[in-house]
Design an enzyme around this catalytic site. Structure first.
Site, PDB file in Angstrom:
ATOM      1  N   ASP A  66      39.802  37.757  47.449  1.00  0.00           N
ATOM      2  CA  ASP A  66      39.199  39.095  47.489  1.00  0.00           C
ATOM      3  C   ASP A  66      39.608  39.857  48.748  1.00  0.00           C
ATOM      4  OD1 ASP A  66      37.678  41.167  46.532  1.00  0.00           O
ATOM      5  OD2 ASP A  66      35.746  40.341  47.170  1.00  0.00           O
ATOM      6  N   HIS A 100      47.561  44.490  46.560  1.00  0.00           N
ATOM      7  CA  HIS A 100      47.812  43.439  45.575  1.00  0.00           C
ATOM      8  C   HIS A 100      49.196  42.819  45.784  1.00  0.00           C
ATOM      9  CE1 HIS A 100      44.079  44.461  43.766  1.00  0.00           C
ATOM     10  NE2 HIS A 100      44.475  45.642  43.316  1.00  0.00           N
ATOM     11  N   LEU A 156      51.400  19.652  42.398  1.00  0.00           N
ATOM     12  CA  LEU A 156      50.206  20.491  42.316  1.00  0.00           C
ATOM     13  C   LEU A 156      50.066  21.161  40.934  1.00  0.00           C
ATOM     14  CD1 LEU A 156      47.957  22.139  43.994  1.00  0.00           C
ATOM     15  CD2 LEU A 156      49.713  23.885  44.212  1.00  0.00           C
TER      16      LEU A 156
HETATM   17  C1  IPE Z   1      36.351  38.942  42.109  1.00  0.00           C
HETATM   18  O1  IPE Z   1      36.595  40.015  42.954  1.00  0.00           O
HETATM   19  C2  IPE Z   1      37.477  38.789  41.142  1.00  0.00           C
HETATM   20  C3  IPE Z   1      38.755  38.413  41.735  1.00  0.00           C
HETATM   21  C4  IPE Z   1      38.990  38.075  42.975  1.00  0.00           C
HETATM   22  C5  IPE Z   1      39.860  38.377  40.817  1.00  0.00           C
HETATM   23  P1  IPE Z   1      35.930  41.446  42.681  1.00  0.00           P
HETATM   24  O2  IPE Z   1      36.369  42.303  43.795  1.00  0.00           O
HETATM   25  O3  IPE Z   1      36.246  41.893  41.319  1.00  0.00           O
HETATM   26  O4  IPE Z   1      34.384  41.098  42.762  1.00  0.00           O
HETATM   27  P2  IPE Z   1      33.133  42.018  43.098  1.00  0.00           P
HETATM   28  O5  IPE Z   1      33.190  43.176  42.157  1.00  0.00           O
HETATM   29  O6  IPE Z   1      33.281  42.444  44.514  1.00  0.00           O
HETATM   30  O7  IPE Z   1      31.963  41.132  42.896  1.00  0.00           O
HETATM   31  C1  IPE Z   2      40.952  41.130  44.918  1.00  0.00           C
HETATM   32  O1  IPE Z   2      40.960  42.211  45.751  1.00  0.00           O
HETATM   33  C2  IPE Z   2      41.948  41.252  43.792  1.00  0.00           C
HETATM   34  C3  IPE Z   2      41.359  41.580  42.479  1.00  0.00           C
HETATM   35  C4  IPE Z   2      40.085  41.626  42.206  1.00  0.00           C
HETATM   36  C5  IPE Z   2      42.290  41.874  41.394  1.00  0.00           C
HETATM   37  P1  IPE Z   2      40.184  43.547  45.412  1.00  0.00           P
HETATM   38  O2  IPE Z   2      41.104  44.427  44.641  1.00  0.00           O
HETATM   39  O3  IPE Z   2      38.886  43.258  44.782  1.00  0.00           O
HETATM   40  O4  IPE Z   2      39.971  44.164  46.863  1.00  0.00           O
HETATM   41  P2  IPE Z   2      38.648  44.852  47.424  1.00  0.00           P
HETATM   42  O5  IPE Z   2      37.528  43.874  47.202  1.00  0.00           O
HETATM   43  O6  IPE Z   2      38.463  46.124  46.669  1.00  0.00           O
HETATM   44  O7  IPE Z   2      38.944  45.043  48.866  1.00  0.00           O
HETATM   45 MG    MG Z   3      37.042  42.875  45.519  1.00  0.00          MG
END
Ligand code: IPE
Ligand code: IPE
Ligand code: MG
Length: 266
Positions: free
Chosen positions: A34, A51, A145
């Site tokens: 995240d 990303h 792995l």
């Molecule tokens: C969780 O992250 C999903 C992934 C890392 C793929 P999100 O950014 O979607 O989660 P919330 O919305 O903060 O809970």
């Molecule tokens: C995690 O990073 C990747 C996915 C959920 C696809 P985020 O895109 O949720 O990044 P934040 O949480 O908005 O910073």
């Molecule tokens: Mg996120």
């Protein structure tokens, strides 16, 4: 290492692969990757750049996990809820997925990494499904792995689909309700055959599960770090492993039982 008030540790030194005990390597590490968007925003970049850099962090962590002998690494890359993000971001993530899978397949082969996927894979774009399946097939004989990508994944839906599968088996008389036990449920989950995660890592400072592996993390150790995913590297991974190795997993027993009965220790 100094213990903080909240029970976490602050490390004053770098953790290298050599400092990690070979005797208690977690068999399965799961990561909620995240913080890509916030990482990009802080740098004045578009979220899709977050990303892109996040995908480079995946590479580093896959290598690091392989280096210390982790058997399963499950990465939460895209949740079922993530489909509701702006279409441009969803498209960028799908394109990136295809690009990375194709680009990285030779390295997966070199390092004998086996790729698997969990989630509602049929919801992915046809291109993404195709590249994913090709690499899953190509790497299926690899014995190093196992890298598991959670894509279009929702733990509640996974459990729901398991309940449907089991109910349908009962309705056709394959087995009776009384025969249902924990292993029946485990076999019906996407993660059938995999060990439960020993360690669950979430980056970016959030301390929630976000619909990830709800059944499987019953006894996982949790590790939260403020580091945004694109900045997470080998060192960050080793730090998490090191802290995991300094915990006592009791599985409901007392600490004394663990020291007197070696059957319960790893
Ligand atoms: C969780 O992250 C999903 C992934 C890392 C793929 P999100 O950014 O979607 O989660 P919330 O919305 O903060 O809970
Ligand atoms: C995690 O990073 C990747 C996915 C959920 C696809 P985020 O895109 O949720 O990044 P934040 O949480 O908005 O910073
Ligand atoms: Mg996120």
């Amino acid at each position: 290492m100094a213990e903080n008030e909240d029970g976490t540790f602050t490390l004053f030194f770098m953790i290298t692969a050599e400092q990690i005990s070979k005797n208690s390597i977690p068999a399965h590490v799961a990561i909620i990757m995240d913080g890509n968007g916030r990482w990009a925003k802080a740098k004045g970049l578009d979220r899709s750049e977050g990303h892109r850099f996040g995908a480079e962090a995946v590479k580093k962590v896959v290598r690091a996990a392989g280096k210390i002998g982790v058997k399963y690494l499950t990465l939460y890359a895209f949740s079922s809820e993530n489909w509701n993000r702006p279409q441009a971001e969803v498209d960028a993530i799908m394109d990136l997925l295809v690009y990375m899978i194709q680009r990285e397949t030779p390295e997966l082969m070199e390092n004998s990494v086996r790729l698997l996927a969990i989630g509602e894979i049929d919801r992915l774009t046809p291109d993404a499904q195709k590249s994913l399946q090709e690499t899953i097939d190509t790497t299926s004989g690899n014995t190093g792995l196992t890298l598991v990508l959670a894509l279009s994944y929702s733990s509640k839906r996974e459990i729901l689909s398991a309940v449907r599968k089991i109910s349908s088996d009962v309705s056709i008389g394959k087995f009776s309700v009384d025969d249902i036990d924990e292993s029946t449920i485990e076999t019906a989950l996407f993660t059938s055959g995999m060990p439960d995660p020993d360690l669950l890592i979430r980056t970016s400072g959030e301390q929630r599960i976000s619909n990830f592996l709800l059944w499987q993390i019953a006894y996982s150790e949790f590790y939260f770090t403020k580091t945004y995913w694109p900045d997470f590297d080998e060192q960050s991974f080793f730090e998490a492993i090191y802290q995991y190795q300094n915990r006592e997993r009791r599985f409901g027993l007392t600490g004394d039982q663990l020291t007197t009965n070696s059957n319960f220790t790893e």
